[in-house]
Scaffold this motif. Structure first.
Motif, PDB file in Angstrom:
ATOM      1  N   ALA A  21      18.934 -61.296 105.534  1.00  0.00           N
ATOM      2  CA  ALA A  21      18.681 -62.704 105.237  1.00  0.00           C
ATOM      3  C   ALA A  21      17.243 -62.934 104.793  1.00  0.00           C
ATOM      4  O   ALA A  21      16.888 -64.016 104.355  1.00  0.00           O
ATOM      5  CB  ALA A  21      18.980 -63.553 106.472  1.00  0.00           C
ATOM      6  N   VAL A  67      22.700 -65.860 101.210  1.00  0.00           N
ATOM      7  CA  VAL A  67      22.032 -66.517 102.339  1.00  0.00           C
ATOM      8  C   VAL A  67      22.207 -68.026 102.153  1.00  0.00           C
ATOM      9  O   VAL A  67      21.271 -68.773 101.933  1.00  0.00           O
ATOM     10  CB  VAL A  67      20.551 -66.095 102.476  1.00  0.00           C
ATOM     11  CG1 VAL A  67      19.935 -66.673 103.733  1.00  0.00           C
ATOM     12  CG2 VAL A  67      20.427 -64.563 102.478  1.00  0.00           C
ATOM     13  N   SER A 108      25.694 -60.092 105.013  1.00  0.00           N
ATOM     14  CA  SER A 108      24.779 -61.038 105.679  1.00  0.00           C
ATOM     15  C   SER A 108      25.320 -62.457 105.611  1.00  0.00           C
ATOM     16  O   SER A 108      25.171 -63.228 106.565  1.00  0.00           O
ATOM     17  CB  SER A 108      23.376 -60.966 105.081  1.00  0.00           C
ATOM     18  OG  SER A 108      22.782 -59.727 105.391  1.00  0.00           O
ATOM     19  N   ASP A 109      25.962 -62.821 104.496  1.00  0.00           N
ATOM     20  CA  ASP A 109      26.561 -64.153 104.409  1.00  0.00           C
ATOM     21  C   ASP A 109      27.651 -64.328 105.469  1.00  0.00           C
ATOM     22  O   ASP A 109      27.767 -65.384 106.089  1.00  0.00           O
ATOM     23  CB  ASP A 109      27.149 -64.408 103.021  1.00  0.00           C
ATOM     24  CG  ASP A 109      26.108 -64.789 101.992  1.00  0.00           C
ATOM     25  OD1 ASP A 109      24.975 -65.163 102.381  1.00  0.00           O
ATOM     26  OD2 ASP A 109      26.424 -64.734 100.795  1.00  0.00           O
TER      27      ASP A 109
END
Length: 171
Positions: A21, A67, A108-109
């Motif tokens: 992120a 992100v 990461s999302d």
């Protein structure tokens, strides 16, 4: 030469993506009129050069999470601290998806969506301790995220039959 010598079936290239992120330091970015960090543009020139050298060869983008600000905002509003978290803008991912890029990694999302749902749940329900309660809210955000990415970003909506035919052809 690398592709030919190794026999790899796809290639992860470096064109400006990075895991996590916090893929970019604030000094690598600019800020828009609202003060939001804007990361540097992906190196589409490098992607184009690779596409010329190995036409139609599958390219992978590692560390390509956007992100998504919505989830960062929810996390921060519910006790998190993700200041200056920034990812790859979705318009750039759309552009990459129209090229030889066949796989865009967005873990990461997914993590941010799950964390946003869980943090939100705990603030609204501080007495809950059963994972079946709070994980459901995280899963709800993940479902929302995946649907958005498939339909609006990655260009894969309605392509399941085509993709399965490719998978089966390569067995």
């Amino acid at each position: 030469e690398f592709v030919k010598e190794t026999g790899v079936d796809s290639l992860a290239i470096a064109i400006g993506t990075s895991h996590g992120a916090f893929k970019f330091k604030p000094e690598q970015c600019t800020r828009n009129a609202d003060g939001v960090l804007v990361p540097p543009e992906l190196r589409f020139d490098i992607l184009a050069e690779i596409e010329k050298k190995i036409p139609e060869f599958p390219i992978v983008l590692h560390g390509a999470s956007s992100v998504i600000p919505k989830y960062v905002k929810i996390i921060n509003a519910n006790g998190g601290k993700l200041d200056d978290a920034v990812g790859i803008p979705e318009d750039q991912l759309r552009r990459a998806a129209k090229s030889a890029v066949c796989k865009i990694n967005i873990d990461s999302d997914l993590r941010l969506a799950m964390t946003a749902g869980i943090r939100e749940h705990f603030v609204a329900n501080p007495g809950h301790f059963d994972p079946r309660q709070y994980v459901a809210d995280g899963r709800s955000y993940i479902k929302e995220l995946v649907e958005h990415k498939i339909k609006d970003v990655l260009g894969s909506d309605g392509r399941a039959d085509e993709i399965m035919a490719l998978v089966n052809a390569n067995k």
